[in-house]
Scaffold this active site. Structure first.
Site, PDB file in Angstrom:
ATOM      1  N   HIS A 114      -8.168   1.034  -4.420  1.00  0.00           N
ATOM      2  CA  HIS A 114      -9.118   0.810  -3.323  1.00  0.00           C
ATOM      3  C   HIS A 114      -9.818   2.140  -3.049  1.00  0.00           C
ATOM      4  CE1 HIS A 114      -9.516  -0.103   1.293  1.00  0.00           C
ATOM      5  NE2 HIS A 114     -10.685   0.047   0.701  1.00  0.00           N
ATOM      6  N   MET A 166      -8.851   8.109  -0.567  1.00  0.00           N
ATOM      7  CA  MET A 166      -9.715   8.534   0.547  1.00  0.00           C
ATOM      8  C   MET A 166     -10.208   9.957   0.303  1.00  0.00           C
ATOM      9  SD  MET A 166      -7.497   7.104   3.732  1.00  0.00           S
ATOM     10  CE  MET A 166      -6.705   5.495   3.673  1.00  0.00           C
ATOM     11  N   GLY A 172      -9.136   4.181   6.643  1.00  0.00           N
ATOM     12  CA  GLY A 172      -8.837   5.605   6.820  1.00  0.00           C
ATOM     13  C   GLY A 172      -7.376   5.903   7.091  1.00  0.00           C
ATOM     14  N   PHE A 173      -6.676   4.945   7.677  1.00  0.00           N
ATOM     15  CA  PHE A 173      -5.292   5.217   8.074  1.00  0.00           C
ATOM     16  C   PHE A 173      -4.437   3.961   7.961  1.00  0.00           C
ATOM     17  CE2 PHE A 173      -8.197   7.949  10.355  1.00  0.00           C
ATOM     18  CZ  PHE A 173      -7.684   9.211  10.055  1.00  0.00           C
ATOM     19  N   GLY A 174      -3.165   4.169   7.626  1.00  0.00           N
ATOM     20  CA  GLY A 174      -2.201   3.084   7.693  1.00  0.00           C
ATOM     21  C   GLY A 174      -1.717   2.918   9.125  1.00  0.00           C
ATOM     22  N   GLY A 175      -1.008   1.844   9.376  1.00  0.00           N
ATOM     23  CA  GLY A 175      -0.346   1.670  10.665  1.00  0.00           C
ATOM     24  C   GLY A 175      -1.229   1.237  11.824  1.00  0.00           C
ATOM     25  N   ASP A 190      -6.587  -6.456   4.043  1.00  0.00           N
ATOM     26  CA  ASP A 190      -6.000  -5.107   4.070  1.00  0.00           C
ATOM     27  C   ASP A 190      -6.057  -4.541   5.485  1.00  0.00           C
ATOM     28  OD1 ASP A 190      -5.134  -2.543   3.513  1.00  0.00           O
ATOM     29  OD2 ASP A 190      -6.840  -2.003   2.247  1.00  0.00           O
ATOM     30  N   HIS A 250      -1.014  -1.390  -4.367  1.00  0.00           N
ATOM     31  CA  HIS A 250      -2.315  -1.100  -3.742  1.00  0.00           C
ATOM     32  C   HIS A 250      -2.416   0.413  -3.542  1.00  0.00           C
ATOM     33  CE1 HIS A 250      -5.884  -2.083  -1.316  1.00  0.00           C
ATOM     34  NE2 HIS A 250      -5.484  -1.124  -0.493  1.00  0.00           N
ATOM     35  N   MET A 290     -12.063   4.445  -1.161  1.00  0.00           N
ATOM     36  CA  MET A 290     -12.756   4.735   0.095  1.00  0.00           C
ATOM     37  C   MET A 290     -13.408   6.094  -0.092  1.00  0.00           C
ATOM     38  SD  MET A 290      -9.752   3.305   2.550  1.00  0.00           S
ATOM     39  CE  MET A 290      -8.572   3.330   1.209  1.00  0.00           C
ATOM     40  N   MET A 321     -11.378  -5.837   5.038  1.00  0.00           N
ATOM     41  CA  MET A 321     -10.620  -4.899   5.872  1.00  0.00           C
ATOM     42  C   MET A 321     -10.379  -5.540   7.241  1.00  0.00           C
ATOM     43  SD  MET A 321     -10.177  -2.312   3.917  1.00  0.00           S
ATOM     44  CE  MET A 321      -9.230  -1.406   5.135  1.00  0.00           C
ATOM     45  N   ASP A 337      -4.561   3.530  -2.302  1.00  0.00           N
ATOM     46  CA  ASP A 337      -5.654   3.894  -1.388  1.00  0.00           C
ATOM     47  C   ASP A 337      -6.187   5.295  -1.663  1.00  0.00           C
ATOM     48  OD1 ASP A 337      -5.971   1.625   0.426  1.00  0.00           O
ATOM     49  OD2 ASP A 337      -3.914   2.053   1.036  1.00  0.00           O
ATOM     50  N   SER A 341       0.859  -1.189   0.000  1.00  0.00           N
ATOM     51  CA  SER A 341       0.000   0.000   0.000  1.00  0.00           C
ATOM     52  C   SER A 341       0.888   1.229   0.000  1.00  0.00           C
ATOM     53  CB  SER A 341      -0.887   0.016   1.244  1.00  0.00           C
ATOM     54  OG  SER A 341      -1.347   1.344   1.462  1.00  0.00           O
ATOM     55  N   GLY A 395       1.235  -2.050   4.158  1.00  0.00           N
ATOM     56  CA  GLY A 395       1.646  -0.652   4.044  1.00  0.00           C
ATOM     57  C   GLY A 395       2.810  -0.361   4.956  1.00  0.00           C
TER      58      GLY A 395
END
Ligand code: DX5
Ligand code: ZN
Length: 232
Positions: free
Chosen positions: A68, A39, A144-147, A181, A35, A70, A139, A37, A10, A203
């Site tokens: 992807h 948003m 909304g966020f990585g990590g 993911d 990937h 969102m 999911m 993302d 990602s 990611g």
């Protein structure tokens, strides 16, 4: 039986100041899919990248670009991503008023389709549209966020999705990929594969690794992910 597993970095966690180089490096390290993302600060509380960035990175790699979405609504933006070189376009059922129509729109634009399921979204949305789906994306974090941390309940859901997909493939002979993911790393990827995933977004586990100045920093982590998968 050895299964085919795909690793999908990602780019949300990449260094955006050097995005082109990041993509070249991560693909050179043996990853399979980019990937991407998207948003919109409406469907999810964050704002990222759009078709212009997809178009800019398209000439850098022949790897599949897995967009992807969102975003809500989805239909307006789907053709733009197809023109920008996306290969797969996935969206959340909550982002579309007419899921079947949005899936057809993706196919009409020449892309593979996918539906994305948030942790609390039921898989029932699949039941009447399997023929129009090429990938199911589960999911394992809230989008909304990585990590973020992997939500363990996703393992049970993967098994359910795997069973639905296998029953469908048995009946029709058509393959559907099962992607996971959120929060995937070297420690948990084998368990995730055992639960049924074949395509793994990573990611922060990938782009967070190593020193920015080392062009081979991704080789090690991709090799570790593959080594973990080889034991499955
Ligand atoms: C979250 C995104 C993910 C995210 C994964 O909304 O859809 O693709 O970037 O990042 P990690 O692997 O850090 O959880
Ligand atoms: Zn994603």
């Amino acid at each position: 039986m050895s299964k085919q597993f795909r690793i999908a970095p990602s780019i949300l966690s990449a260094n955006f100041a050097k995005l082109g180089q990041e993509i070249t490096d991560v693909i050179a390290s043996g990853a399979d899919i980019i990937h991407f993302d998207v948003m919109d600060n409406h469907y999810v509380p964050n704002l990222t990248i759009g078709p212009l960035v997809c178009q800019a990175i398209r000439p850098l790699t022949e790897a599949i670009i897995d967009v992807h979405l969102m975003v809500k609504p989805v239909d307006r933006i789907i053709p733009d991503f197809a023109k920008a070189g996306a290969n797969i376009i996935t969206f959340h059922p909550e982002g579309s008023e007419h899921i079947d129509r949005s899936l057809s729109l993706v196919r009409d634009q020449g892309c593979k389709t996918g539906l994305v399921f948030n942790p609390a979204t039921p898989l029932d949305y699949l039941d009447h549209v399997m023929d129009k789906i090429d990938m199911v994306l589960l999911m394992s974090v809230n989008p909304g966020f990585g990590g973020q941390k992997f939500i363990m309940q996703a393992l049970e859901k993967l098994k359910l999705a795997r069973a639905k997909i296998d029953a469908y493939t048995e009946k029709t002979g058509r393959e559907i990929w099962l992607e996971i993911d959120g929060g995937v790393n070297v420690q948990n990827i084998a368990d995730i594969a055992r639960a049924g995933a074949d395509t793994f977004v990573a990611g922060s586990a990938l782009f967070g690794a190593g020193k920015d100045s080392d062009p081979h920093r991704y080789d090690t982590i991709v090799a570790e992910l593959r080594a973990a998968l080889a034991k499955v």
